[in-house]
Design a protein around this motif. Structure first.
Motif, short mmCIF file in Angstrom:
data_model
loop_
_atom_site.label_atom_id
_atom_site.label_comp_id
_atom_site.label_asym_id
_atom_site.label_seq_id
_atom_site.Cartn_x
_atom_site.Cartn_y
_atom_site.Cartn_z
N GLN A 88 -11.50 -4.60 -5.75
CA GLN A 88 -10.57 -5.35 -4.92
C GLN A 88 -10.92 -5.20 -3.43
O GLN A 88 -11.74 -4.37 -3.06
CB GLN A 88 -9.14 -4.87 -5.19
CG GLN A 88 -8.70 -5.08 -6.64
CD GLN A 88 -7.26 -4.70 -6.88
OE1 GLN A 88 -6.59 -4.15 -6.02
NE2 GLN A 88 -6.77 -5.00 -8.07
N GLU A 89 -10.28 -6.03 -2.62
CA GLU A 89 -10.48 -5.95 -1.18
C GLU A 89 -10.05 -4.56 -0.68
O GLU A 89 -9.05 -4.01 -1.15
CB GLU A 89 -9.64 -7.01 -0.47
CG GLU A 89 -10.24 -8.39 -0.53
CD GLU A 89 -11.45 -8.50 0.41
OE1 GLU A 89 -11.30 -8.26 1.62
OE2 GLU A 89 -12.54 -8.84 -0.08
N PRO A 90 -10.80 -3.98 0.27
CA PRO A 90 -10.44 -2.64 0.75
C PRO A 90 -9.08 -2.61 1.44
O PRO A 90 -8.73 -3.54 2.18
CB PRO A 90 -11.57 -2.30 1.73
CG PRO A 90 -12.17 -3.60 2.12
CD PRO A 90 -12.01 -4.50 0.94
N LEU A 91 -8.33 -1.55 1.17
CA LEU A 91 -7.05 -1.31 1.82
C LEU A 91 -7.23 -0.37 3.00
O LEU A 91 -8.14 0.47 3.01
CB LEU A 91 -6.06 -0.69 0.84
CG LEU A 91 -5.65 -1.51 -0.38
CD1 LEU A 91 -4.75 -0.66 -1.28
CD2 LEU A 91 -4.95 -2.79 0.04
N THR A 92 -6.37 -0.49 3.98
CA THR A 92 -6.34 0.46 5.09
C THR A 92 -5.39 1.58 4.73
O THR A 92 -4.17 1.38 4.67
CB THR A 92 -5.88 -0.23 6.39
OG1 THR A 92 -6.78 -1.30 6.70
CG2 THR A 92 -5.87 0.76 7.54
N ILE A 93 -5.95 2.75 4.46
CA ILE A 93 -5.13 3.91 4.09
C ILE A 93 -5.48 5.07 5.02
O ILE A 93 -6.65 5.46 5.12
CB ILE A 93 -5.33 4.32 2.63
CG1 ILE A 93 -4.79 3.24 1.69
CG2 ILE A 93 -4.66 5.66 2.34
CD1 ILE A 93 -4.95 3.56 0.22
N ASP A 94 -4.48 5.59 5.68
CA ASP A 94 -4.61 6.78 6.52
C ASP A 94 -4.01 7.94 5.75
O ASP A 94 -2.79 8.04 5.60
CB ASP A 94 -3.88 6.56 7.85
CG ASP A 94 -4.02 7.74 8.80
OD1 ASP A 94 -4.55 8.79 8.38
OD2 ASP A 94 -3.59 7.61 9.97
N SER B 137 3.85 7.39 0.80
CA SER B 137 4.62 6.15 0.69
C SER B 137 4.13 5.08 1.65
O SER B 137 4.47 3.90 1.50
CB SER B 137 6.11 6.43 0.95
OG SER B 137 6.29 6.99 2.24
N GLN B 138 3.30 5.48 2.62
CA GLN B 138 2.72 4.54 3.56
C GLN B 138 1.26 4.20 3.24
O GLN B 138 0.58 3.58 4.04
CB GLN B 138 2.82 5.09 4.99
CG GLN B 138 4.25 5.30 5.45
CD GLN B 138 4.33 5.88 6.85
OE1 GLN B 138 3.47 5.63 7.69
NE2 GLN B 138 5.37 6.66 7.11
N TRP B 139 0.80 4.60 2.06
CA TRP B 139 -0.58 4.31 1.66
C TRP B 139 -0.68 2.89 1.11
O TRP B 139 -0.87 2.66 -0.08
CB TRP B 139 -1.06 5.32 0.63
CG TRP B 139 -1.26 6.71 1.18
CD1 TRP B 139 -0.94 7.17 2.43
CD2 TRP B 139 -1.82 7.83 0.48
NE1 TRP B 139 -1.25 8.49 2.56
CE2 TRP B 139 -1.80 8.93 1.38
CE3 TRP B 139 -2.30 8.01 -0.81
CZ2 TRP B 139 -2.27 10.20 1.01
CZ3 TRP B 139 -2.77 9.27 -1.17
CH2 TRP B 139 -2.76 10.34 -0.27
N ALA B 140 -0.54 1.94 2.01
CA ALA B 140 -0.75 0.51 1.70
C ALA B 140 0.14 0.01 0.57
O ALA B 140 -0.22 -0.94 -0.14
CB ALA B 140 -2.23 0.25 1.36
#
Length: 207
Positions: A79-85, A91-94
């Motif tokens: 899949q398309e890459p997600l922005t994960i910090d 809970s904020q991981w994309a």
């Protein structure tokens, strides 16, 4: 497309370990945290076609490289890459849902992250399904000892660049995992003084 010589050397060896845990007869979902250039995830996608792979990266340049590898290899299960910090709460991981992952893969990330490892392992424990696997690859300390000398030098170099970086101790990771419904099931010695650590998501009733 960015090219990492290290990724080229280790991608097949990591795939061989990961393949031990994949059932080719059923579909699965795998997340890679810190996908870097994208070399690993497209290689895993080709070798494990029953898995839908989700790359993630915080760097826009790396995200461009991942997209380029997807196009060049024509893989259809990435899949398309997600922005994960990973320094942020899980809970904020994309927007990934609790228990959505059969696999989580982390390659050469822990020793170069400033993030709270406890928070990262909490996220892993939340996202993995019961029985799911987290594969962590890299160089590690063992019971406070770093061997051989090349890993000692690597640790010193990392800490000189950033005092929060450095080789993580396997025992520290095992304890963090244990508090987040994970257990260290297996440790596989790999070339160049690295290891694959296999953490499995246990039933909450298990001890």
């Amino acid at each position: 497309m960015l090219v990492s010589p290290m990724a080229e050397r280790n991608k097949e060896l990591i795939l061989e370990v990961l393949a031990d845990y994949v059932d080719d007869t059923s579909s699965a979902f795998g997340l890679e945290l810190g996908s870097g250039t994208g070399q690993h995830i497209v290689h895993f996608a080709r070798g494990l076609p029953s898995v839908t792979w989700q790359p993630s990266e915080i760097s826009p340049v790396s995200q461009q490289s991942i997209r380029a590898y997807i196009r060049a290899t024509k893989v259809t299960n990435v899949q398309e890459p997600l922005t994960i910090d990973v320094s942020q709460p899980w809970s904020q991981w994309a927007g990934l849902a609790q228990g959505c992952c059969d696999f989580i893969v982390i390659i050469n990330l822990l020793h170069m992250t400033e993030s709270d490892l406890e928070g990262m392992f909490k996220g892993i424990g939340q996202l993995l399904k019961t029985g799911g696997i987290c594969l962590v690859y890299g160089p590690f300390a063992m019971n406070g000892i770093i061997l051989p000398e090349c890993n000692v030098q690597l640790d010193e170099t990392l800490q000189a660049r950033n005092p929060e970086w450095g080789l993580r101790d396997v025992e520290e990771l095992r304890q963090l995992a244990n508090t987040n419904a994970l257990w260290l099931e297996r440790m596989v010695a790999m070339p160049e003084y690295t290891h694959c650590l296999i953490f499995r998501r246990r039933q909450l009733s298990e001890r």
